[in-house]
Scaffold this active site. Structure first.
Site, PDB file in Angstrom:
ATOM      1  CG  HIS A  24      -2.113  -0.896   1.076  1.00  0.00           C
ATOM      2  ND1 HIS A  24      -2.755  -1.478   2.142  1.00  0.00           N
ATOM      3  CD2 HIS A  24      -2.764  -1.322  -0.029  1.00  0.00           C
ATOM      4  CE1 HIS A  24      -3.760  -2.209   1.697  1.00  0.00           C
ATOM      5  NE2 HIS A  24      -3.789  -2.138   0.397  1.00  0.00           N
ATOM      6  CB  CYS A  53      -3.132  -4.054 -16.040  1.00  0.00           C
ATOM      7  SG  CYS A  53      -3.684  -5.627 -15.343  1.00  0.00           S
TER       8      CYS A  53
END
Length: 556
Positions: A186, A486
């Site tokens: 994160h 991606c």
């Protein structure tokens, strides 16, 4: 004396400033017994603290927007988990104070996460942050966090909780360095979204003394401690050259000899669209639809709510390409109404497409909503399934798309090694592939993407991972179909050249990385990219692969 340390660079740019450390964690509250008549009052205090922390996390998410909002909303849900709250109240009922009950209940949940498999270890930092915030509120003390400073600084921490990272002020926090984390943690994802230079997985980062001058190169992962004036000047010149190259680079992605490589954006919802448009994204290569489902873990969003959100994103790219990933639930993204709570190893259980095939009504509603949202728009809609393992999975997804009346291309994500190895078989059922390099690395190397101790195996430069990318791209070329990337690998400008050389047909990344990738691709021909890719695959380690590719492209 100048010394050099090496971590993992996860967000481009150079930061030069003094070290400031993150505040220390909340201390363990004392264990003491309370009279039975105080239990109800303590339970009320606990509920108020939990609700206040959840509200604060939601407010921070609303302010941050984008990917940070989804992360913080997930933390808010963690704070209000009904089973956790029930455990807190049980502990208070037998004599614990509210703060001690919270501390002990979260400790027990922490053990459950560890027992559920290493995949969930990355959520422990988020869990600890929620616990600390609740305990600090109950004790009436400030929550330790980002240091209070009037002067710009480089933030150093063991790890950064999403609630702190999401609202960093780039005017004060020049960059950050963490001891834990990896390229897909994160902290890394949010650093790229903020455009703040960052290095993670730096052993001994906490030993850097407060006030020490350091220079952080977020592209290479190098940390220069007490850099000389010459080194500072060298880094500043390099940073200025990069900035000038970015300003001069506009338009679609293309190599020096005119080979087109569409540069697309990864988005989590409508709030991410403005940054993608501003960066010149040619469309969306990964529209994560989980954000809609995180609002209420007990109920799926209505079809109309989904239509409205999807249409906002589709309208932003008229005549552009928008690739939507259907709901990827399970593992570290559990939803009460969908995912089983008792799996021994959720990462290897029912997640992604497996979850949706077990709940066809959820998939049908999402596909119908996408079909409705695209009506009348000139956008090129493509829809893909996460965690496709084989041809049977691909066929089941394509059949569901057709049954929902979806007029779009159907694709499969390559995140499991079996999908890369049998890509040509899968392409008999779908029209494109999209490589999710984060999960593909995780499953290839049995290395949790959130655990800093195994971050070297999460490095997208690992030759074995490049081999799987090449297999997928070669299969797509043989079938006359497209194969994009991606995952976060596409955000590395040098690696973007190598991926292009491997035969990847499009690259999708966080909006902040698009200008860097565009400028770098424009410097090299397709033949140079192919030679760099071959050199990288011939290497035996990620570091060797990176060095080999750099040598080829620099003409050494």
């Amino acid at each position: 004396m100048e010394t050099t340390l090496r971590g993992v660079g996860v967000s481009h740019g150079v930061a030069i400033g003094e070290v400031r450390h993150m505040g220390t964690a909340v201390l363990e509250p004392p264990a003491r017994q309370i009279p039975a008549e105080e239990a109800e009052r303590e339970q009320g205090r606990a509920r108020q603290a939990v609700d206040a922390v959840a509200a604060d996390l939601m407010a921070r998410g609303n302010l941050a927007g984008g990917e940070a909002q989804a992360v913080l909303e997930a933390q808010a849900m963690m704070a209000q988990d009904p089973e956790l709250m029930a455990d807190v109240e049980r502990r208070i009922a037998v004599g614990s104070t509210a703060e001690r009950a919270v501390y002990d209940a979260f400790a027990a949940y922490r053990e459950l996460l560890a027992a559920a498999g290493e995949y969930l270890a990355g959520r422990v930092a988020d869990l600890d942050d929620v616990r600390n915030r609740i305990v600090a509120r109950l004790l009436g003390v400030p929550m330790p966090g980002v240091p209070d400073s009037d002067e710009p600084y480089v933030l150093v921490a063991r790890d950064l909780a999403p609630a702190d990272t999401a609202l960093l002020d780039p005017a004060l926090v020049l960059g950050f360095v963490t001891e834990e984390g990896g390229p897909t943690s994160h902290s890394a994802i949010l650093a790229r979204a903020l455009g703040v230079p960052a290095v993670v997985a730096l052993p001994g980062a906490g030993e850097l003394a407060e006030g020490t001058m350091i220079a952080v190169d977020g592209s290479t992962g190098d940390i220069f401690v007490n850099p000389s004036d010459e080194k500072k000047a060298e880094l500043r010149v390099a940073a200025a050259e990069r900035k000038a190259a970015l300003a001069a680079s506009t338009g679609p992605g293309v190599t020096a000899d005119g080979h087109k490589v569409p540069l697309l954006a990864n988005v989590g919802g409508p709030s991410d669209v403005p940054a993608a448009v501003e960066a010149g994204a040619e469309g969306v290569g990964l529209f994560r639809t989980e954000f809609l489902f995180l609002d209420d873990s007990k109920n799926a969003p209505s079809e109309q709510k989904q239509v409205e959100a999807y249409r906002q994103v589709l309208e932003a790219f008229p005549e552009g390409r928008v690739v939507v990933r259907v709901l990827d639930a399970g593992a570290d993204k559990p939803l009460e109404f969908l995912t089983p709570a008792d799996e021994p190893n959720p990462a290897l259980g029912v997640r992604g497409l497996r979850t949706l095939l077990n709940h066809p009504e959820i998939l049908r509603t999402q596909l119908t909503a996408l079909a409705t949202a695209a009506e009348g728009l000139p956008v090129y809609l493509e829809v893909m399934a996460p965690m496709v393992a084989d041809r049977a999975d691909a066929k089941a997804f394509a059949d569901a798309c057709r049954e929902a009346g979806l007029r779009a291309k159907f694709g499969a994500m390559v995140e499991i090694p079996s999908a890369a190895l049998r890509a040509r078989s899968i392409l008999q059922e779908v029209e494109f592939l999209s490589l999710g390099t984060n999960d593909l690395a995780q499953y290839t190397f049995a290395a949790d993407r959130q655990v800093g101790a195994v971050s070297r195996l999460q490095d997208p430069w690992q030759p074995a991972l490049l081999d799987l990318v090449a297999l997928s791209a070669e299969a797509a070329k043989a079938e006359g179909k497209s194969c994009g990337v991606c995952g976060e690998a596409a955000s590395d400008p040098l690696l973007a050249c190598v991926l292009t050389g491997l035969g990847v047909t499009s690259l999708s990344m966080g909006a902040a990385s698009i200008p860097y990738v565009r400028a770098t691709l424009a410097k090299y021909t397709l033949a140079q990219c192919e030679r760099a890719a071959a050199a990288a695959r011939a290497s035996d380690s990620a570091e060797e692969a990176r060095s080999a590719a750099r040598a080829v492209l620099s003409g050494e």
